[in-house]
Motif scaffolding. Structure first.
Motif, mmCIF file in Angstrom:
data_model
loop_
_atom_site.group_PDB
_atom_site.id
_atom_site.type_symbol
_atom_site.label_atom_id
_atom_site.label_comp_id
_atom_site.label_asym_id
_atom_site.label_seq_id
_atom_site.Cartn_x
_atom_site.Cartn_y
_atom_site.Cartn_z
ATOM 1 N N ARG A 220 0.867 -1.170 0.000
ATOM 2 C CA ARG A 220 0.000 0.000 0.000
ATOM 3 C C ARG A 220 0.910 1.228 0.000
ATOM 4 O O ARG A 220 1.947 1.242 0.662
ATOM 5 N N ILE A 221 0.505 2.257 -0.728
ATOM 6 C CA ILE A 221 1.308 3.464 -0.909
ATOM 7 C C ILE A 221 0.695 4.606 -0.110
ATOM 8 O O ILE A 221 -0.521 4.754 -0.047
ATOM 9 N N THR A 254 -3.043 6.008 -0.267
ATOM 10 C CA THR A 254 -3.712 6.960 0.614
ATOM 11 C C THR A 254 -2.969 8.281 0.579
ATOM 12 O O THR A 254 -1.743 8.314 0.741
ATOM 13 N N PHE A 255 -3.714 9.372 0.374
ATOM 14 C CA PHE A 255 -3.160 10.723 0.398
ATOM 15 C C PHE A 255 -3.588 11.381 1.709
ATOM 16 O O PHE A 255 -4.786 11.586 1.938
ATOM 17 N N PHE A 256 -2.609 11.706 2.546
ATOM 18 C CA PHE A 256 -2.883 12.381 3.809
ATOM 19 C C PHE A 256 -2.575 13.867 3.641
ATOM 20 O O PHE A 256 -1.485 14.234 3.217
ATOM 21 N N GLY A 257 -3.531 14.708 3.995
ATOM 22 C CA GLY A 257 -3.313 16.143 3.916
ATOM 23 C C GLY A 257 -4.455 16.845 3.214
ATOM 24 O O GLY A 257 -5.020 16.331 2.246
ATOM 25 N N GLY A 258 -4.805 18.028 3.729
ATOM 26 C CA GLY A 258 -5.815 18.857 3.087
ATOM 27 C C GLY A 258 -5.148 19.977 2.319
ATOM 28 O O GLY A 258 -3.942 19.947 2.065
ATOM 29 N N GLY A 259 -5.933 20.979 1.941
ATOM 30 C CA GLY A 259 -5.362 22.106 1.220
ATOM 31 C C GLY A 259 -6.235 22.544 0.075
ATOM 32 O O GLY A 259 -7.213 21.877 -0.289
ATOM 33 N N PRO A 260 -5.887 23.671 -0.549
ATOM 34 C CA PRO A 260 -6.752 24.270 -1.572
ATOM 35 C C PRO A 260 -6.900 23.442 -2.840
ATOM 36 O O PRO A 260 -7.859 23.645 -3.589
ATOM 37 N N ILE A 295 5.039 1.581 1.396
ATOM 38 C CA ILE A 295 5.745 2.458 0.457
ATOM 39 C C ILE A 295 5.298 3.891 0.708
ATOM 40 O O ILE A 295 4.097 4.164 0.852
ATOM 41 N N PHE A 296 6.254 4.804 0.748
ATOM 42 C CA PHE A 296 5.957 6.227 0.947
ATOM 43 C C PHE A 296 6.455 7.001 -0.262
ATOM 44 O O PHE A 296 7.570 6.773 -0.748
ATOM 45 N N VAL A 297 5.645 7.951 -0.716
ATOM 46 C CA VAL A 297 6.001 8.767 -1.881
ATOM 47 C C VAL A 297 5.850 10.244 -1.514
ATOM 48 O O VAL A 297 4.875 10.637 -0.868
ATOM 49 N N LEU A 298 6.817 11.056 -1.921
ATOM 50 C CA LEU A 298 6.668 12.510 -1.857
ATOM 51 C C LEU A 298 7.240 13.105 -3.131
ATOM 52 O O LEU A 298 8.444 13.017 -3.381
#
Length: 400
Positions: A220-221, A254-260, A295-298
Motif C-alpha cells: 500500500r502506498i 492513501t493521500f494524507f493532507g488537506g489544502g486548496p 511504500i511512501f512517496v513525496l
C-alpha cells in the motif's frame, strides 16, 4: 481540528510545563500559521525538546486567527503558552505586516525573552523588524527559501529582495539543509552567522515501525503532503494509473493532507479511473497511519528538508521521492531510497520495482530507518539549536 495527544504529545510532556528557574533562558518562537504542516510540526517538537531536555522557558506567537489552530491546540496540551498575531499571514500586505510587527513588539516587551526565534518567511520578516526595534536578538530558521528554483519568477525576485534587505537583522540564520545554506551565501550575511540544523522528529513506539510481515504483504502506498504547491500529488496519481495499466491491477494508495487543491486532485483521481485511492485529509496519528503502508512517496517541485519524509524514515517505509537537493541530503544512497525525476513514467517504474519486490521494500525501509536513528532525531536537533542560541547570545564582534 486538533492533532491527537498520542501523536503530538509525548509522555514526558504530560502536565503544565516547567517553571522558569532563575537564570534560565527564555525564548519566544514565532511562526506565520498554525495549520498542519512541516514547519508547525518542527516548532512543536523543538519547543518540547528545548523545554524538557534543555530547561528553556518557551512561548510561541502564531499568525492569524490561531487560538483553535492545530498547532495552538497541541502547544496548549503540552502546557506551552501561545500568543496570537491576527494580522500575520502569507498574504499580509504592508498595513497588515505593520500591525503584525507592532503586535509582536508588544509581546516581546511584555514577555522579555532572551531571544526571538522565527520560522517561515513572513514570521521571519516580522520578527527581524520587531527584534531590531526592541533590541532583541533574532534567530531565523529558513524552512525553504522562496527565491530558489521551482517557484514562479516574480515570487522569486520579491522573496530575494526581502531576504537581502533583512538578512543583516538576523543574529543567526538557521538553514535546514546544506543546499539552503549554499543559497544563503547570496545574502549579505557573514558566513559565521549561517548554520545548518537538520530537522529532527521524536521517536515513536516500536509498534509504529514497519514490520517484516507488513513489508511482505500486498503493498500500500502513502503520501503525506498539503494539497498545494510545491507538492505534486498529481504526479503520483498519474503514476498510479500507469502502474495499474502495466500490472493489470490497482495498487491502493492513501493521500494524507488537506489544502486548496484537494478537490482538483480528487477530480483527477476520478478522471483517471482510480478506484483504490483514498484522500484522508489531515490526520493526527500519522505514525500509526503510516504503519498500514509499506511504500511512501513525496513528489514536489522544491523542498527544504521535508518532515514527512523523515516520518517515513522513522517508520521504516520504502521511500520514493523527487530527486531534489534536500532529498539527496536526507537519503544520499540508492540503498536508502529511490529518488526520481518529476515524471510520472519514471515514478511508475520505481514504484513497480518496489511493488514487485518485498525484499527491496524491506531493505530500503531498514536503511532509511537507520539513517533516521543516526541523523534526524529530535534530541539531536534540540541540542544543535541550543548550541546556536548560546552562540548567538555570546559577546562577539560579528553581532549586529
Amino acid at each position: 481540528m486538533c492533532w491527537s495527544a498520542r501523536e503530538l504529545h509525548s509522555d514526558r510532556t504530560q502536565g503544565n510545563g516547567l517553571a522558569r528557574s532563575p537564570g534560565a533562558m527564555k525564548v519566544l518562537q514565532v511562526i506565520t500559521k498554525g495549520e498542519v504542516g512541516g514547519a508547525q510540526s518542527h516548532v512543536l517538537t523543538l519547543c518540547r525538546e528545548l523545554r524538557d531536555r534543555q530547561g528553556i522557558e518557551v512561548q510561541v506567537a502564531i499568525g492569524g486567527d490561531c487560538l483553535q489552530s492545530p498547532l495552538a491546540c497541541a502547544l496548549n496540551a503540552a502546557g506551552i503558552r501561545v500568543h496570537s498575531i491576527p494580522s500575520l499571514g502569507n498574504a499580509a500586505g504592508i498595513a497588515g505586516l505593520a500591525q503584525a510587527v507592532r503586535r509582536l513588539q508588544a509581546i516581546v516587551r511584555e514577555q522579555s525573552p532572551d531571544l526571538v526565534h522565527a520560522h517561515s518567511a513572513m514570521a521571519g520578516v516580522a520578527a527581524r523588524l520587531a527584534g531590531a526595534r526592541t533590541r532583541k536578538p533574532v534567530i531565523y530558521t529558513v524552512h525553504g527559501f522562496a527565491f530558489k528554483a521551482g517557484n514562479p519568477w516574480k515570487r522569486r525576485v520579491a522573496a530575494f529582495a526581502v531576504e537581502w534587505l533583512l538578512a543583516p537583522l538576523a543574529r543567526r540564520m538557521v538553514c535546514v539543509s546544506e543546499h539552503e545554506r549554499r543559497l544563503a551565501r547570496a545574502l549579505p550575511l557573514p558566513s559565521g552567522r549561517v548554520v545548518v540544523v537538520h530537522n529532527g522528529i521524536e521517536e515513536v513506539p516500536a509498534s509504529t515501525h514497519l514490520t517484516t510481515e507488513l513489508a511482505a504483504a500486498p503493498p500500500r502506498i502513502a503520501m503525506v503532503a498539503r494539497m498545494a504547491p510545491p507538492k505534486r500529488p498529481d504526479l503520483l496519481l498519474q503514476a498510479l494509473a500507469r502502474l495499474r495499466d502495466d500490472l493489470g491491477c490497482e495498487v491502493p494508495a492513501t493521500f494524507f493532507g488537506g489544502g486548496p487543491q484537494l478537490a482538483s486532485h480528487q477530480a483527477m483521481a476520478r478522471q483517471l479511473g482510480l478506484q483504490s485511492v483514498v484522500f484522508a485529509g489531515d490526520v493526527g496519528d500519522i505514525s500509526a497511519q503510516l504503519m498500514k503502508h509499506s511504500i511512501f512517496v513525496l513528489t514536489s517541485d522544491h523542498e527544504g528538508l521535508p518532515i514527512s519524509v523523515i516520518e517515513a524514515m522513522r517508520g521504516g517505509l520504502a521511500i520514493v521521492a523527487s530527486d531534489l537537493p534536500g532529498m539527496r541530503e536526507l537519503l544520499p544512497d540508492a540503498t536508502q531510497a529511490r529518488l526520481v525525476p518529476n515524471d510520472a513514467t519514471a515514478l511508475a517504474l520505481a514504484l513497480r520495482q518496489l511493488v514487485e519486490s518485498p525484499a527491496l521494500r524491506t531493505s530500503l525501509g531498514r536503511a532509511a530507518r537507520q539513517r533516521y536513528e543516526q541523523h534526524y532525531t529530535a534530541e539531536r536537533m534540540g541540542m544543535e539549536v541550543m548550541a546556536t542560541y548560546q552562540s548567538a547570545l555570546s559577546p562577539s564582534p560579528s553581532h549586529p
